[in-house]
Each structure stands twice: as structure tokens, then as C-alpha cells.
Enzyme design. Structure first.
Site, PDB file in Angstrom:
ATOM      1  N   LYS A  87       0.847  -1.200   0.000  1.00 38.85           N
ATOM      2  CA  LYS A  87       0.000   0.000   0.000  1.00 38.85           C
ATOM      3  C   LYS A  87       0.883   1.251   0.000  1.00 38.85           C
ATOM      4  O   LYS A  87       0.608   2.217  -0.710  1.00 38.85           O
ATOM      5  CB  LYS A  87      -0.951  -0.028   1.207  1.00 38.85           C
ATOM      6  N   GLN A  92      -4.813  -1.876   9.267  1.00 39.54           N
ATOM      7  CA  GLN A  92      -4.614  -3.183   8.637  1.00 39.54           C
ATOM      8  C   GLN A  92      -5.216  -4.279   9.526  1.00 39.54           C
ATOM      9  O   GLN A  92      -4.880  -4.389  10.700  1.00 39.54           O
ATOM     10  CB  GLN A  92      -3.105  -3.427   8.432  1.00 39.54           C
ATOM     11  N   ASP A 123     -11.362   2.006   3.332  1.00 40.08           N
ATOM     12  CA  ASP A 123     -11.586   0.562   3.167  1.00 40.08           C
ATOM     13  C   ASP A 123     -13.061   0.251   2.890  1.00 40.08           C
ATOM     14  O   ASP A 123     -13.392  -0.850   2.445  1.00 40.08           O
ATOM     15  CB  ASP A 123     -11.166  -0.183   4.446  1.00 40.08           C
TER      16      ASP A 123
END
Ligand code: NDP
Length: 280
Positions: free
Chosen positions: A52, A96, A119
Site C-alpha cells: 500500500k 490493517q 476501506d
């Protein structure tokens, strides 16, 4: 012989388009910033976080890395998220997953402001998707829609079967296909006659989490088959939920693993970050 949908190429196109947008925003004095928080040092998470960061660098998005120790408490993590929520120079926040077991994942997802929920996991984002309002969409299913659209595979009016009903793939996938006017069937572990249901599909999306389970006997000849699964097989080779060797000869179009859905997830995350930054 199926048309092979090239996720590497399509994700590269999307990243290049985003790079242009980001440089235009920069010229207007706006720098997009994503905060990435990792708790503990799970090796798979470290790889995902690293990828990322690399994508941010390529596109020109600033990334702030928070590497927190394994024993971080839920309160400590939420305090950091609160600070980032209040910081106008931060446009996206990503924690995460999974987080260590002393931290409740749902509390973390809900702590992130829906405006920075790149997300697309916050209940407000999920709710917006289900009632057709604007909001961030979970990156993997959003990537599947891009693969279909950019490969000129029509969704409207098509029989779409999604295998899997997880919150991050199956459910948002079915809502997105519905938004594109597909006719949707969602299958799961209690579905009866899975093969017969799958064989109705013009577009079969497989997110079942079982290596190579879906072979040609589940697929209507000419169907588009999208394989969301990622596994390492007994020889440490990457494979999907679809038995590619068996399905490819009869499918109309198919995504390979690797190089299909996988690269799209990060591209769509970057897209969400740019949207988060561009809306202000
Ligand atoms: P989950 O394990 O959360 O969900 C799997 C789904 O498949 C569940 O809904 C389950 O049903 C259903 N299922 C399991 N076994 C069967 C069966 N025998 N028959 C019918 N349905 C079944 O997985 P995820 O959605 O998180 O992920 C799916 C796959 O996609 C995994 O391989 C994962 O690694 C991969 N993945 C890839 C990503 C990418 O970037 N390419 C991102 C995210 C995931 P039930 O609900 O009844 O238990």
C-alpha cells in the site's frame, strides 16, 4: 479458450489515471494523505502494508505509517484514530486487519470517520451502498466491477451468481452488481445444489475461500468467471478458488490468479483515497 481478464494491466491503467489526478490536485495546492496503521508484526500484514505504501508513492499520495506494538490496547488505538479523524491534512485512515485479539475489530472500524473510511468497512459506508447513496465501497468488490466494465462485459440484465457472503467481499459484491442492474443470487455454505445454481450464471464471482474448488462442472459454457480467492497450494504456488485449468477452456472470460482480482484491491484503495481528498 477464454478471454483472460488482465488485472495487472487494468490496475496499472487505474493507477496511472490516479497519478494524473493527484498531480492536478497538487498543482492546486492539495496533497492527499493516507494514514496506515499496523498493530503488531504479522508477516502477511507487513507485506500488505508495504504494498500500500509503494502504491501511494507511485501515485503521489503521502502516506503516514503507524507501526504499533502487538500489546497496543483498544483505547490507545482509538485515541490515534480520533486524532487522525480530527486532522484535516489526513484524508484516508486504514487499520490493517486483523488486529490482535485484545482489540475488537468492530469498534475500530466504527471509530474511523466515514469520511476517511477508505476501506469502505464502516456501517455507514455499507449502509450507503445498500440504499444507493454515495460512500466508500469495499476495495476488492469495487475492483471486480472495474475489471468487468473495462473488459466491456455487460452486467445489466445478466444472471450474476456470487459465491460467498462475507462483509468484505460477497455482500458488497452482490450490492454492487445489483446497482449495475444485474440479477443476483448469493450462495453460501448452506446453499443447496450449488453446482446447479452456479451453472445459471452469466457472471460467476467466486469468493469461497477454498483452493480450486470451482471446476468446469460449476460453470455454464461461455460464462465470465471472476476468481477472488488467493491461496498458496501444496507446492507454494499461488492459486485461486477456481480450478483455472479446468474452467478456462469452457469460460467466455476468466481472471487468472495471480494477476486478476488481486492487483485491483490496492488500485481501488488508492481510488478511494483520491476521492476522499478530492471531495473537500
Ligand atoms: P470468508 O471465509 O469470510 O467467506 C467465505 C464465504 O464462502 C462464506 O460466505 C461461506 O459461507 C462461503 N463458503 C465456504 N465454503 C462454502 C461451500 N462449500 N459452499 C458454498 N459456500 C461456501 O472469505 P472472504 O470473503 O474474506 O474471502 C474469500 C476469498 O477471497 C479467500 O480466498 C480470500 O483469501 C480471498 N480474498 C482476496 C482478496 C483480494 O484482494 N484478491 C481480498 C479479500 C479476500 P458461510 O457464510 O455460510 O460461512
Amino acid at each position: 479458450m477464454a478471454f483472460v481478464i488482465d488485472g495487472k494491466k487494468i490496475s496499472a491503467q487505474i493507477k496511472d489515471e490516479l497519478k494524473d489526478k493527484v498531480s492536478t490536485l497538487k498543482a492546486d495546492g492539495k496533497e492527499i494523505c493516507l494514514a496506515v496503521i499496523q498493530v503488531g508484526n504479522d508477516p502477511a500484514s507487513t507485506v500488505y502494508v508495504g504494498n500500500k505504501k509503494k502504491a501511494c508513492e507511485y501515485i503521489g499520495i503521502k502516506s503516514l505509517a503507524y507501526e504499533l506494538p502487538e500489546e497496543t490496547t483498544e483505547q490507545e488505538l482509538i485515541a490515534i484514530i480520533d486524532k487522525l479523524n480530527a486532522d484535516d491534512s489526513v484524508h484516508g485512515i486504514l487499520v490493517q486487519l486483523p488486529v490482535p485479539k485484545q482489540i475488537n475489530e468492530d469498534h475500530i472500524i466504527q471509530a474511523i470517520s466515514p469520511k476517511k473510511d477508505v476501506d469502505g468497512f464502516h456501517p455507514a459506508s455499507v449502509g450507503a451502498l445498500s440504499i444507493g447513496q454515495k460512500g466508500f465501497v469495499s476495495c476488492t468488490p469495487a475492483g471486480v466491477i472495474q475489471l468487468l466494465k473495462r473488459s466491456n462485459i455487460e452486467i445489466e440484465g445478466k444472471e450474476c451468481v456470487v459465491i460467498g457472503r462475507s462483509n468484505i467481499v460477497g455482500k458488497p459484491m452482490s450490492m454492487l452488481l445489483l446497482r449495475e442492474n444485474g440479477t443476483i443470487t448469493v450462495c453460501h455454505s448452506k446453499t443447496k445444489n450449488l453446482k446447479e445454481v452456479c451453472k445459471r450464471a452469466d457472471i460467476l464471482i467466486v469468493a469461497i475461500g477454498r483452493p480450486r474448488m470451482i471446476d468446469a462442472s460449476y460453470v455454464k459454457p461461455g460464462a465470465t468467471v471472476i476468481d477472488v480467492g488467493i491461496h498458496r497450494d501444496e507446492n507454494n504456488k499461488l492459486c485461486g478458488d477456481v480450478d483455472y485449468a479446468s474452467v478456462e477452456p469452457i469460460a467466455g472470460a476468466i481472471t487468472p490468479v495471480p494477476g486478476g482480482v488481486g492487483p485491483m484491491t490496492i488500485a481501488m484503495l488508492m481510488n478511494n483515497c483520491v476521492e476522499a481528498g478530492a471531495v473537500e
